[in-house]
Design a protein around this motif. Sequence first.
Motif, mmCIF file in Angstrom:
data_model
loop_
_atom_site.group_PDB
_atom_site.id
_atom_site.type_symbol
_atom_site.label_atom_id
_atom_site.label_comp_id
_atom_site.label_asym_id
_atom_site.label_seq_id
_atom_site.Cartn_x
_atom_site.Cartn_y
_atom_site.Cartn_z
ATOM 1 N N TRP A 12 0.843 -1.196 0.000
ATOM 2 C CA TRP A 12 0.000 0.000 0.000
ATOM 3 C C TRP A 12 0.879 1.246 0.000
ATOM 4 C CZ3 TRP A 12 -4.514 -0.838 4.064
ATOM 5 C CH2 TRP A 12 -5.336 -1.865 3.598
ATOM 6 N N ALA A 13 0.604 2.134 -0.938
ATOM 7 C CA ALA A 13 1.240 3.453 -0.968
ATOM 8 C C ALA A 13 0.281 4.431 -0.297
ATOM 9 C CB ALA A 13 1.528 3.872 -2.407
ATOM 10 N N LEU A 14 0.662 4.927 0.876
ATOM 11 C CA LEU A 14 -0.202 5.835 1.636
ATOM 12 C C LEU A 14 0.044 7.266 1.148
ATOM 13 C CD1 LEU A 14 0.215 4.352 5.237
ATOM 14 C CD2 LEU A 14 -1.424 3.722 3.441
ATOM 15 N N LEU A 15 -0.966 7.846 0.522
ATOM 16 C CA LEU A 15 -0.843 9.150 -0.120
ATOM 17 C C LEU A 15 -1.681 10.184 0.614
ATOM 18 C CD1 LEU A 15 -1.123 7.912 -3.814
ATOM 19 C CD2 LEU A 15 0.955 8.246 -2.454
ATOM 20 N N GLY A 16 -1.222 11.443 0.568
ATOM 21 C CA GLY A 16 -1.897 12.515 1.289
ATOM 22 C C GLY A 16 -2.085 13.757 0.445
ATOM 23 N N PRO A 17 -2.110 14.937 1.068
ATOM 24 C CA PRO A 17 -2.481 16.156 0.352
ATOM 25 C C PRO A 17 -1.345 16.834 -0.408
ATOM 26 C CG PRO A 17 -2.176 16.630 2.685
ATOM 27 C CD PRO A 17 -2.014 15.143 2.532
ATOM 28 N N ASP A 21 5.296 15.038 -1.576
ATOM 29 C CA ASP A 21 5.360 13.848 -0.725
ATOM 30 C C ASP A 21 4.862 12.614 -1.474
ATOM 31 O OD1 ASP A 21 6.312 15.364 1.358
ATOM 32 O OD2 ASP A 21 4.419 15.445 2.456
ATOM 33 N N ASN A 22 3.741 12.764 -2.152
ATOM 34 C CA ASN A 22 3.177 11.634 -2.878
ATOM 35 C C ASN A 22 4.113 11.135 -3.975
ATOM 36 O OD1 ASN A 22 0.880 11.800 -1.301
ATOM 37 N ND2 ASN A 22 -0.264 13.011 -2.788
ATOM 38 N N ASN A 23 4.783 12.061 -4.642
ATOM 39 C CA ASN A 23 5.705 11.668 -5.701
ATOM 40 C C ASN A 23 6.832 10.785 -5.172
ATOM 41 O OD1 ASN A 23 4.293 12.969 -7.703
ATOM 42 N ND2 ASN A 23 5.583 14.790 -7.721
ATOM 43 N N GLN A 24 7.296 11.070 -3.955
ATOM 44 C CA GLN A 24 8.349 10.249 -3.369
ATOM 45 C C GLN A 24 7.839 8.834 -3.098
ATOM 46 O OE1 GLN A 24 10.779 12.128 -0.202
ATOM 47 N NE2 GLN A 24 9.441 13.898 -0.499
ATOM 48 N N VAL A 25 6.650 8.740 -2.521
ATOM 49 C CA VAL A 25 6.068 7.433 -2.227
ATOM 50 C C VAL A 25 5.878 6.638 -3.517
ATOM 51 C CG1 VAL A 25 4.013 6.250 -1.362
ATOM 52 C CG2 VAL A 25 4.966 8.188 -0.100
ATOM 53 N N LEU A 26 5.345 7.296 -4.541
ATOM 54 C CA LEU A 26 5.103 6.610 -5.809
ATOM 55 C C LEU A 26 6.405 6.234 -6.505
ATOM 56 C CD1 LEU A 26 2.100 8.744 -7.106
ATOM 57 C CD2 LEU A 26 2.030 6.419 -6.186
ATOM 58 N N ALA A 27 7.448 7.059 -6.343
ATOM 59 C CA ALA A 27 8.741 6.723 -6.944
ATOM 60 C C ALA A 27 9.248 5.396 -6.412
ATOM 61 C CB ALA A 27 9.750 7.833 -6.659
ATOM 62 N N PHE A 136 18.856 13.962 -1.351
ATOM 63 C CA PHE A 136 17.617 14.640 -1.740
ATOM 64 C C PHE A 136 16.526 13.609 -1.963
ATOM 65 C CE2 PHE A 136 20.294 14.477 -5.629
ATOM 66 C CZ PHE A 136 19.546 13.580 -6.379
ATOM 67 N N ALA A 137 15.307 14.099 -2.121
ATOM 68 C CA ALA A 137 14.132 13.224 -2.152
ATOM 69 C C ALA A 137 14.127 12.308 -3.367
ATOM 70 C CB ALA A 137 12.866 14.080 -2.143
ATOM 71 N N LEU A 138 13.454 11.166 -3.221
ATOM 72 C CA LEU A 138 13.232 10.289 -4.360
ATOM 73 C C LEU A 138 12.305 10.983 -5.356
ATOM 74 C CD1 LEU A 138 12.627 6.890 -2.526
ATOM 75 C CD2 LEU A 138 14.791 7.910 -3.245
ATOM 76 N N SER A 139 12.507 10.698 -6.635
ATOM 77 C CA SER A 139 11.718 11.375 -7.659
ATOM 78 C C SER A 139 11.345 10.402 -8.763
ATOM 79 C CB SER A 139 12.511 12.542 -8.258
ATOM 80 O OG SER A 139 11.854 13.066 -9.398
ATOM 81 N N PRO A 140 10.044 10.355 -9.138
ATOM 82 C CA PRO A 140 9.616 9.501 -10.251
ATOM 83 C C PRO A 140 9.594 10.248 -11.577
ATOM 84 C CG PRO A 140 7.686 10.373 -9.174
ATOM 85 C CD PRO A 140 8.898 11.000 -8.487
ATOM 86 N N LEU A 141 10.029 11.506 -11.577
ATOM 87 C CA LEU A 141 9.747 12.395 -12.702
ATOM 88 C C LEU A 141 10.329 11.892 -14.016
ATOM 89 C CD1 LEU A 141 8.334 15.154 -13.161
ATOM 90 C CD2 LEU A 141 10.606 16.157 -13.177
ATOM 91 N N THR A 142 11.588 11.444 -14.005
ATOM 92 C CA THR A 142 12.231 11.085 -15.262
ATOM 93 C C THR A 142 11.632 9.837 -15.892
ATOM 94 O OG1 THR A 142 13.925 9.872 -14.015
ATOM 95 C CG2 THR A 142 14.418 12.154 -14.598
ATOM 96 N N LYS A 143 10.805 9.088 -15.128
ATOM 97 C CA LYS A 143 10.191 7.880 -15.668
ATOM 98 C C LYS A 143 8.728 8.098 -16.035
ATOM 99 C CE LYS A 143 13.329 4.972 -12.989
ATOM 100 N NZ LYS A 143 13.471 3.914 -11.964
#
Length: 352
Positions: A12-17, A21-27, A136-143
Amino acid sequence: MNDKTERKMRVWALLGPHRGDNNQVLALAEALGLPFEEKWLRFNQLRRLQPALLGATLRSVAAGSRAQLEGEPPDLTISTGHRSVPVMRALRKRSGGKMRAVHLGYPRISPRYFDLVVPTPEYPVPDAPNVVRIPFALSPLTKTPVEPDELTALTALPRPRRLFVLGGPTLYWELPQAQMLGALRRLLEIAERGGGSVLAIGSPRTPQRLLNAVAEMLGRASVPAFIAPREGPPSYRAMIEAADQIHVTADSVAMVADAVNTRKPVGIVPIAKSRLGCIAMAAADRVRPGKRLHPRDLRFFWASLEEHGFGGSVDVPLASEPPDFTAEIVARVRRLLELPPEPARAARDSDR
């Protein structure tokens, strides 16, 4: 991917507002290589209480969000932000302590409540065997794929395209309009001398007044310029993709991570202490010199960026080759779950 009993493993990916923050969890969830479910949490007024006071409970979750948390708990939760901590603890209690928990950032309670905590330098998380610090934070952006039609208007702008990414005020920091417009003016001057264009985009935290001032300045610019609408299109991802340089305000750890991970030249735009920040930092530095300010101290994040050579200035943006921090954390998590080190192809759960 199944565990040793051939039972489907549940994540489970716990996502909020907060988008960052959500991008890090999803990454991390995407990179883990397991099907996962997104649990979008809304909170009531009890969210204002610290996790240590709330304990293991769902009471701070809005009634409409609780139904998705019913039933058998997952094998793993990935969370960030202190609001998700009571939820994680309630789920772990329901599992009889079997559930694994990974938290990104600062949970505001001891790391001993988690199997793995992954803070960035600004957070005052104590050292522990299950704490892994990353610059620095995890990032899903490049994918994340970009629709070709989103890029059409942007790629028509002359290169190099210099993108100005604006965040917003935080507890101890603010973005003075004069200072931000000064940085934008400098980008326009550089474009006038060296050619190219200037782009800008705000975040959900950017004050509308500041965005209006940026749009006005770009509208009067003598070089090609463009500002993205607050709701797009083009998307934030498309703007990052089209840019040749990225200049990002220093308040957002997530946006800095997005920029650095592109391996394009990055300029960090300084921000200023708020009135509260001036008071709090003066007091904290006198009482606890060299220690991080609670709940986070961006000065330590900036020092880490400088130490690793991640980003330069508006006048001298720097490109870098950061390690794949996401892969390092994925390897740790898969060991927690007793899975093979090589992840399968990531996928969200199709039933959600």
